[in-house]
Each structure stands twice: as C-alpha cells, then as structure tokens.
Design a protein around this motif. Structure first.
Motif, mmCIF file in Angstrom:
data_model
loop_
_atom_site.group_PDB
_atom_site.id
_atom_site.type_symbol
_atom_site.label_atom_id
_atom_site.label_comp_id
_atom_site.label_asym_id
_atom_site.label_seq_id
_atom_site.Cartn_x
_atom_site.Cartn_y
_atom_site.Cartn_z
ATOM 1 N N ARG A 1 9.133 -63.588 48.340
ATOM 2 C CA ARG A 1 9.677 -62.274 48.684
ATOM 3 C C ARG A 1 9.769 -61.424 47.423
ATOM 4 O O ARG A 1 10.241 -61.878 46.387
ATOM 5 C CB ARG A 1 11.084 -62.421 49.305
ATOM 6 N N MET A 2 9.323 -60.161 47.538
ATOM 7 C CA MET A 2 9.274 -59.259 46.383
ATOM 8 C C MET A 2 10.672 -58.745 46.070
ATOM 9 O O MET A 2 11.514 -58.572 46.947
ATOM 10 C CB MET A 2 8.325 -58.086 46.655
ATOM 11 N N THR A 3 10.874 -58.516 44.775
ATOM 12 C CA THR A 3 12.124 -57.890 44.360
ATOM 13 C C THR A 3 12.083 -56.406 44.676
ATOM 14 O O THR A 3 11.025 -55.850 45.035
ATOM 15 C CB THR A 3 12.353 -58.098 42.861
ATOM 16 N N ILE A 4 13.267 -55.753 44.543
ATOM 17 C CA ILE A 4 13.319 -54.316 44.814
ATOM 18 C C ILE A 4 12.399 -53.559 43.881
ATOM 19 O O ILE A 4 11.673 -52.638 44.293
ATOM 20 C CB ILE A 4 14.771 -53.819 44.677
ATOM 21 N N ALA A 5 12.397 -53.931 42.579
ATOM 22 C CA ALA A 5 11.549 -53.232 41.613
ATOM 23 C C ALA A 5 10.079 -53.406 41.970
ATOM 24 O O ALA A 5 9.274 -52.465 41.881
ATOM 25 C CB ALA A 5 11.831 -53.758 40.201
ATOM 26 N N GLU A 6 9.678 -54.628 42.394
ATOM 27 C CA GLU A 6 8.287 -54.862 42.764
ATOM 28 C C GLU A 6 7.903 -54.063 44.001
ATOM 29 O O GLU A 6 6.791 -53.526 44.096
ATOM 30 C CB GLU A 6 8.067 -56.362 43.000
#
Length: 637
Positions: A607-612
């Motif tokens: 799962r991608m981070t918010i920044a990604e």
C-alpha cells in the motif's frame, strides 16, 4: 445531507392552507358582517374593512378638568393615577388605540377613535372614589347560582344590567358591580342598615344582597372594570380588583378624603430594627383618626373575615387587610403589611394618596378630530408601499424570470391572510390599524420576500451541484428552512420586545410586524414550498427552459474548486433531457480524481504512502495534460 423521506402532498397542503387560513376566516367575517354588521347603533359590529385608529379615522377629543371640592392642590402623582383609572375605564369599554395624556396641572385629554356617545363621556369623567368599608363576608370569585332574569342580575361596571332594567324612579342607584338596584331593594337594604347594631352586622345581608353575591362572577372581565357610583350608606357587593375574590361590604365608615398622606417603606420591628418586609403607612386627619379608632375597636373583637376592612377604589377592592389581634389604632397612623413587594407597596400608596383627594372631573370641552393629516400620511405610506412592492416584483422577475411569479403569488397570499386576520381582530377585540401599524405592514414586504429569495438560492445551489430539480427542491428546502426560521425568530423576538417595552404607536408597529412574521412563515411552508414541488414536475421548469429562471446559463453551472486539489462539476447525466416520469436517483458529484483515479498500491503490491499517492496523482495529472496538449496539436495538423 439527508433529505426528507416523508411523502409529500403539495396539493393537499395548498388546499388546506386556502380553506383554513383564507376561506374560513373570510367566511366568518362575511357572516359577521351580515348578522352583526357595523352601524351607528352597533359601532363594534363586524366590517369587511379593518378598523382604523385615531390618526387615520379621526375621532372625538374630550377635555377633562380635575377639580377638588376642598380646594387642595392636585399633585402630579394624583394626575397619573387618574389617567390610569380613566385608561382602565376606556379600555374596558371596548375602545382601543385611545390616547390619554395630561395637559397642564389639572387637565386630562382623552382622544377616542370614531364617534363617542354620552355614556362613554359619563364613564370616563366619573369620579374615582376611595372608601373604607368593613368586610361582612368573602367568597370564591365564581358564581354559586345561575343569574336570574330579574333586574338584580349581574351587570357591567357602569351599572347597566344585562337583564331587564328598572325604569323611572326604580333605577335609583348605579352599583359598580351587580346592576341597578330597584326601589324595593333600596328600601329593603336601608331598613336592614337602620336595624343593624353596627356596620359589621351580618343582618345587613338581605336576600337581595345575598342573591347578588351568589350570582356575581368576578372571573368575568366586565365585573372588574370599576366605575364607582356605589352608595356609601348601603352594603356593597363587589370584586377584588384582580378578580381573586368577591365581597359583601358594609356601609362606608371612613372616606378616602380623610387620608392626609400615604407612603411605602420597609417595616420596623418591635425593637426598632428595620425588617425586610414592605408596608404602607397611612396618616389620617383628625376626623379620620376618630372614625378609624371606633372602627378598629369593633373589628378587633370580631372573627375572620369580619375583622378586616376593605379599601375600595372605583368600586373595586384594592386591599382588604385584617387587624392584628389586640391592636386598636388610636393615633390615626395605621400600617398595612402583608405579602407586598416594593412595587406593589408603592402602587397601593399612590392609590391611597389619589383617593385622599376629593377629585372629580368636569368635561371642559368635546371636539371632533379630523383625520386629514393621518389620511395624507396614509396615502403617502401606501404609495411608498406600492413602490416597494413594485421593486420587489421587478427584481424577482429579473432575477428569477418566470419563477419570480411564485414570489408575487406568495406575497398576494400573505397579503390576503393579513387583511382577513386584521379585519377579524377589529371585529373580535376592537383592534384598530394605526399609521405605525401600516408602516409595519410595508416593512413586512421586504421581510417576506427575503424568505423566498433564500429558498430559491438554495435550490440554485443544488442545481449547480448537478442535481435534478426535484432533488434540488427537496434538499434546498431542508437547507433554506433553517435559515428562514432563524431569521423569522429574530424578527418575532424584536416585535415582542417592542410591543411590551413601548407604548402608543410603536406598539401598533410591533404588532403588525409580529403578525406578518408569523404569516410569512406559514406562507413559505404551506404555499411557496408545495407550489415549488409541483413546478418541479412541469417540463418548462424541470428541463431548465431559458425563461424559467432555472436554466444552466442563469444559475452559472461551472466547475467549482472543492479544496485539496479537487474540482467538481455536474455529471454527464445532468442534461436538459426530459424526465419521462421514472424516479431519478440522486446524482453524485464528478471530481477530477474520479475521472482519473490515482493508484493506491505500488508495483510490488504494498500500500502506497500518502506522499507516494500524491506524487502519483501529480504524475497522472501531468500525463493527462500532456495527452490533452498532444490531441490538440494533432487536431491543428
């Protein structure tokens, strides 16, 4: 935002509004006009036109001159008390919007709308007499027997009985409460008084006195009007001024003119310390001191309630204190104590001071007042109101095109309801429309139009968000009514405060402002909103015709920035295509993210981070912009 899921019945709502608030009241007014029409013989009858106040209709001015039989000085306090007594008499006679004021040191000007008969003049000019009488018996304010049809039936305070009245020499007394006494009744009571051992003798309660006492209803406002006229040498059947009890009183023992002065203050205790109990102190003259000493010596030996003496003003009991056990007042300085407040003690002291003067009123003049100035101002006010109404109509039609006609129709319905209500109030309670009241009606035009504008703008907001007209009407009403209720609550609160904190013409303004505020809320709930629900089903409005006021170009349907890098625009389903009667689900907003959703997982499955995710969104947006630019270049070549 949740919508109201209850089934709407706009046609039934409109029909009920028309029947209950317009047709039935107007039918009642029309029936009253036919059966109890206003005429010279019946000035308080029904009329299709609202009653007008003094400044618009004109009326009669009565100039009263206060005089004293002993030549004593008339104080400003006595004049104020006299004005209060006269105002009570005028109001009790069914006259409203009368103006009563002092003029100079000893004159009172009474201005009454319309024609004034001799009975009214006699009523307001009658002396307000204060007397001290012994209490014979006290009863509950309600009658214990049904009134008979005899001349002794209960009557209003001016002494005119409800039943058949004695004529000629038989009508020898105007009792303040209980009707006129016949010659036989007077003879019977005189004989009983002569045979009595003292003024507190219960033998003075003759059968006719007992019958009047049993029939008297002190909960009837007519029996609380006052008016004096009672004979001091006979017993008196009367009410407490508040309507809390009724009395049989013995003959007068001390007249109010025996009071040298009266004052209020905190009562002193046995050791000279000041208590927290308010009391009224009296100072009697030499003759009053002697009479009061003899009276208290006798009252002190009697049981309750015969150990009480009643103070009557204008024929009504304003106080009936009892003597403390073993106390005989010999110095002419009685003190009245009890459950007084500072205000009630001061009021009683003022009344006693007023009653200490042998004050009577002479009619110094009676003139007709012209309504020329009021009529001219009324014409100007109505002209200003028409200008304001015309501007509201022009603005509504310009801003909302055909939808503006609903504003006009709502104003017409509100005007009809207001007219009928004011006409009914004129007939039912004698309300009279004054020039400030007309000003309140004119101001209400703008306040009423405000409600419709708030509602229409809420509907437009929903249309801008891509909803159908049907859903926009439902959701817009839920949002608009909270704003409308809050605004009208402020208007109504202002009107109530003005009404109770002011006097004279300002109260007329406050009354009409409050009335129109209530009617405004009723109209927008039970007329404007239901009609709008019906219009939402009409293709002309539903499909957003250019002249409907709800077309896309009129409501400026454009994408709007929603924050956090998002924009919203109507969905593709929001078109001008006609609705063929199938239920339409609520449409969701279309955002940039929903058109090109950003990935939430990386290539390796995590799962991608918010920044990604934000970086991916920017990359996707840049790619979309590059693709759009490339497509435009290809079109050029």
């Amino acid at each position: 935002m949740a919508t109201d899921t209850r089934r709407s019945r706009p046609v039934r709502t409109i029909v009920l509004l028309t029947i209950l608030t317009i047709l039935l009241p107007f039918g009642a007014l029309l029936a009253g006009w036919q059966l109890d029409g206003k005429s010279s013989d019946n000035p308080d009858g029904a009329s299709l036109a609202p009653g007008l106040a003094l400044d618009l209709q004109g009326g009669t001015q009565v100039l009263l001159k206060a005089v004293t039989s002993d030549g004593s000085e008339i104080t400003p306090e006595a004049m104020e008390e006299a004005i209060g007594v006269i105002r009570q008499r005028v109001d009790a006679n069914g006259v409203t919007e009368a103006e009563i004021a002092s003029q100079g040191n000893n004159q009172i000007v009474v201005e009454i709308p319309g024609e004034v008969d001799d009975e009214t003049v006699a009523l307001i000019s009658k002396a307000a007499q204060m007397k001290f009488r012994p209490v014979l018996t006290i009863g509950n304010p309600t009658p214990t027997t049904q009134p008979s049809a005899s001349p002794s039936a209960s009557a209003s305070a001016d002494g005119e009985g409800d039943g058949a009245q004695a004529d000629g020499a038989d009508a020898e007394q105007d009792a303040p409460v209980g009707g006129q006494l016949t010659k036989d009744e007077i003879a019977e009571q005189q004989k009983a008084v002569e045979a009595a051992t003292d003024p507190s003798d219960l033998a003075q309660i003759t059968p006719s006195v007992q019958a009047r006492f049993d029939e008297l209803d002190c909960t009837d406002p007519k029996n609380l009007e006052g008016g004096g006229g009672d004979r001091p040498d006979l017993p008196l059947v009367t009410c407490d001024a508040t309507g809390a009890a009724k009395y049989v009183l013995g003959p007068v023992e001390v007249d109010g003119t025996a009071i040298s002065s009266a004052s209020s203050g905190l009562r002193s205790g046995a050791n000279g310390t000041v208590t927290n109990e308010w009391a009224v102190q009296l100072d009697l003259d030499s003759e009053g001191t002697k009479l009061f000493r003899e009276s208290t010596q006798r009252l002190n030996t009697l049981e309750s309630p015969r150990n009480q003496f009643a103070i009557t003003l204008d024929g009504l009991v304003i106080s009936a204190p009892s003597l403390s056990p073993g106390v005989v007042i010999t110095d002419g300085r009685p003190e009245i104590s009890g459950s007084f407040t500072q205000q009630s003690a001061a009021t009683l002291a003022n009344q006693l001071n007023f009653g200490s003067l042998p004050l009577t009123f002479q009619v110094d003049g009676q003139n007709q007042i012209s309504a020329t100035l009021g009529s001219e101002q009324l014409q100007r006010g109505l002209f200003a109101g028409l200008i304001g109404l015309a501007l509201v109509v022009v603005y509504s039609l310009f801003q909302y095109r055909t939808l503006g006609l609903l504003t006009v129709a709502s104003l017409v319905v509100a005007a009809a309801m207001t007219y009928v209500v004011i006409a009914l109030l004129s007939w039912g309670i004698g309300y009279r429309l004054s020039l400030p009241g007309v000003a309140g009606l004119i101001v209400a035009i703008g306040f009423t139009a405000d409600s419709f504008i708030v509602y229409f703008e809420r509907i437009r907001d929903e249309l801008r968000d891509g909803r159908s007209l049907r859903l926009a009407v439902q959701r817009g009403w839920v949002r608009a009514r909270r704003t409308i209720y809050a605004a009208k609550a402020v208007n109504l609160l202002s009107a109530v405060i003005l009404y109770f904190m002011t006097v004279g013409g300002v109260r007329g303004f406050a009354f009409t402002l409050g009335l129109t505020t209530i009617i405004d809320v009723m109209v927008v709930i039970w007329f404007t909103h239901p009609v709008m629900e019906l219009l939402a089903k009409v293709p002309f409005f539903r499909d957003g015709h250019k002249a409907s006021g709800l077309s896309p170009d009129r409501i400026e349907v454009t994408p709007r920035y929603r924050g956090a890098g998002r924009i919203s625009a109507p969905s593709a389903a929001t078109s001008d295509a006609p609705d063929h009667g199938t239920p339409e689900p609520e449409r969701e907003l279309v955002t940039a993210q929903s058109v090109t959703p950003a990935p939430r997982t990386a290539d390796d499955g995590r799962r991608m981070t918010i920044a990604e995710r934000r970086a991916a969104e920017r990359k996707a947006a840049a790619g979309s912009a590059e693709a759009t630019q490339q497509a435009q270049n290809e079109e050029k070549h």
